[in-house]
Write a protein that holds these residues in place. Structure first.
Motif, mmCIF file in Angstrom:
data_model
loop_
_atom_site.group_PDB
_atom_site.id
_atom_site.type_symbol
_atom_site.label_atom_id
_atom_site.label_comp_id
_atom_site.label_asym_id
_atom_site.label_seq_id
_atom_site.Cartn_x
_atom_site.Cartn_y
_atom_site.Cartn_z
ATOM 1 N N VAL A 217 17.193 -8.838 -3.124
ATOM 2 C CA VAL A 217 16.501 -8.904 -1.838
ATOM 3 C C VAL A 217 15.058 -8.435 -1.999
ATOM 4 O O VAL A 217 14.769 -7.511 -2.762
ATOM 5 C CB VAL A 217 17.243 -8.038 -0.789
ATOM 6 C CG1 VAL A 217 16.431 -7.910 0.491
ATOM 7 C CG2 VAL A 217 18.594 -8.653 -0.487
ATOM 8 N N HIS A 218 14.149 -9.067 -1.262
ATOM 9 C CA HIS A 218 12.729 -8.751 -1.367
ATOM 10 C C HIS A 218 12.262 -7.872 -0.206
ATOM 11 O O HIS A 218 12.779 -7.968 0.909
ATOM 12 C CB HIS A 218 11.891 -10.039 -1.374
ATOM 13 C CG HIS A 218 12.000 -10.811 -2.649
ATOM 14 N ND1 HIS A 218 13.200 -11.284 -3.139
ATOM 15 C CD2 HIS A 218 11.056 -11.199 -3.555
ATOM 16 C CE1 HIS A 218 12.990 -11.935 -4.277
ATOM 17 N NE2 HIS A 218 11.698 -11.896 -4.548
ATOM 18 N N VAL A 219 11.295 -7.028 -0.504
ATOM 19 C CA VAL A 219 10.631 -6.238 0.532
ATOM 20 C C VAL A 219 9.203 -6.734 0.669
ATOM 21 O O VAL A 219 8.693 -7.445 -0.198
ATOM 22 C CB VAL A 219 10.629 -4.732 0.192
ATOM 23 C CG1 VAL A 219 12.047 -4.198 0.107
ATOM 24 C CG2 VAL A 219 9.864 -4.456 -1.100
ATOM 25 N N LEU A 220 8.585 -6.367 1.773
ATOM 26 C CA LEU A 220 7.203 -6.734 2.003
ATOM 27 C C LEU A 220 6.318 -5.651 1.398
ATOM 28 O O LEU A 220 6.386 -4.492 1.802
ATOM 29 C CB LEU A 220 6.943 -6.839 3.514
ATOM 30 C CG LEU A 220 5.793 -7.727 3.981
ATOM 31 C CD1 LEU A 220 6.004 -9.167 3.521
ATOM 32 C CD2 LEU A 220 5.686 -7.661 5.493
ATOM 33 N N GLY A 221 5.497 -6.005 0.399
ATOM 34 C CA GLY A 221 4.751 -4.927 -0.244
ATOM 35 C C GLY A 221 3.685 -5.388 -1.213
ATOM 36 O O GLY A 221 3.549 -6.573 -1.527
ATOM 37 N N ASP A 222 2.949 -4.400 -1.688
ATOM 38 C CA ASP A 222 1.941 -4.562 -2.736
ATOM 39 C C ASP A 222 2.599 -4.079 -4.027
ATOM 40 O O ASP A 222 2.890 -2.883 -4.175
ATOM 41 C CB ASP A 222 0.716 -3.718 -2.378
ATOM 42 C CG ASP A 222 -0.394 -3.800 -3.412
ATOM 43 O OD1 ASP A 222 -0.080 -3.773 -4.629
ATOM 44 O OD2 ASP A 222 -1.562 -3.851 -3.026
ATOM 45 N N SER A 223 2.830 -4.968 -4.970
ATOM 46 C CA SER A 223 3.612 -4.617 -6.152
ATOM 47 C C SER A 223 2.949 -3.514 -6.975
ATOM 48 O O SER A 223 3.635 -2.631 -7.495
ATOM 49 C CB SER A 223 3.856 -5.854 -7.021
ATOM 50 O OG SER A 223 2.625 -6.430 -7.426
#
Length: 340
Positions: A217-223
């Motif tokens: 699952v993906h999160v919303l973010g700056d890697s």
């Protein structure tokens, strides 16, 4: 004809002092600040602060506007109000402007400069002493020279790390209001960060395990910033949980979080070290705050790592929660909102 607005209709704190020096009217905002039953009292008994009272009396005598301050209390914190005092015929009008936030920012700036100065003064003083010794008594002593050079190298490394963290903190704060909009595979990012930290983990002599239940699952973010969060928490666990044998990282399945008002993904970094006393926990994300300052400095800590983590998570609309039991280790939990 100009229509006068009654004081009690004004949204800001205002007081009208009549010619007889009695409080003639107050706005609801001032009642909230000073309390009820002000009207009809002498202004001295209503305000009770010598500097402000003196400024009011000066206006009454001279007829010229003046300024002063009122110091109040709002729950657990002090408040500061700028008071403008203007004559109106034989009456006097006071308007109050809340300057607490500006005062807090100024105090924060002063504390920050003082802390940075203190952090740099100690190693710089040490370096100056070693240089003087190497030029004098230890000039022809190879063993002393090597020992001093080793200490000087550690101190310069710590100062370099401090400057790097300060620049990082500045960049994070600058972008804090710009929410990232990229989908990031959190489980894969953690695994990749642990690979990057391989030499540090190996040198620590501890084992780091990862249990990923996120199912990709993906999160919303700056890697890059999230990698900084992960690296910081893992390195803290390796440094301060060194009395244990391992650090455990667990990524939970997606779940609903009330504080996020939606679905999120949580991961935990747990060490089995000595733990942290409860009274320290609320202050761990403050700049330069250390549970054990001597131990932290000896391990190269700058006291800014968790402050950087906090600001990064603020930008991501995420949460950081730290729990600890003395003798049983510490767990840092990060919760991030899911990408749509």
């Amino acid at each position: 004809m100009t229509r006068l607005i009654p004081v009690d209709a004004l949204p800001i704190p205002v007081m009208l002092i009549d010619a007889d020096q009695m409080v003639g009217a107050v706005s609801p905002a001032l009642t909230a600040l000073l309390g009820p039953k002000l009207v009809g009292r002498h202004f001295i008994t209503a305000l009770r602060q010598p500097t402000l009272l003196e400024a009011i009396e000066t206006v009454m005598q001279s007829g010229a506007p003046n300024k002063s301050q009122y110091l109040g209390r709002d729950g657990a914190r002090d408040t500061t109000w700028d008071v403008t005092i203007v004559p109106e015929g034989r009456s006097v009008i006071l308007t109050f402007e809340d300057r607490t936030a500006a005062q807090d920012v100024g105090q924060l700036r002063r504390d920050f400069v003082a802390n940075v100065s203190h952090e740099l003064r100690t190693p710089l003083t040490a370096l100056q002493g070693f240089i003087e010794t190497l030029r004098g008594a230890a000039r022809d002593d190879p063993k002393a020279r090597e020992r001093f050079l080793g200490i000087m190298e550690r101190e310069t490394t710590r100062m370099t790390q401090l400057v790097t963290d300060l620049l990082s903190l500045s960049r994070v704060e600058e972008a804090e209001r710009l929410r990232p909009n990229t989908a990031v595979n959190l489980g894969a990012l953690i695994a990749g960060t642990l690979e990057d930290l391989g030499p540090i983990i190996s040198d620590s002599g501890m084992k780091v395990t990862l249990e990923d239940n996120s199912a990709g699952v993906h999160v919303l973010g700056d890697s890059d910033q999230l990698r900084q969060v992960i690296a910081n928490l893992v390195q803290n666990a390796l440094k301060y949980g060194a009395d244990g044998e391992k650090v455990e990282i667990t990524v939970d399945p997606p779940a609903a979080f009330r504080k996020l008002r939606g679905l999120g993904l949580a991961f935990h970094v747990r060490d089995h070290g000595p733990g942290i006393a409860a009274h320290h926990l609320p202050r761990l994300t403050e700049r330069f705050y250390r549970v054990d300052s001597h131990r932290a400095r000896g391990q190269g800590g700058t006291g800014l790592g968790l402050a950087i983590v906090k600001h990064i998570l603020n930008r991501h609309r995420g949460r950081l929660h730290i729990t600890s039991t003395v003798g049983s280790g510490t767990t840092c939990t990060v919760v991030l909102p899911l990408a749509d």
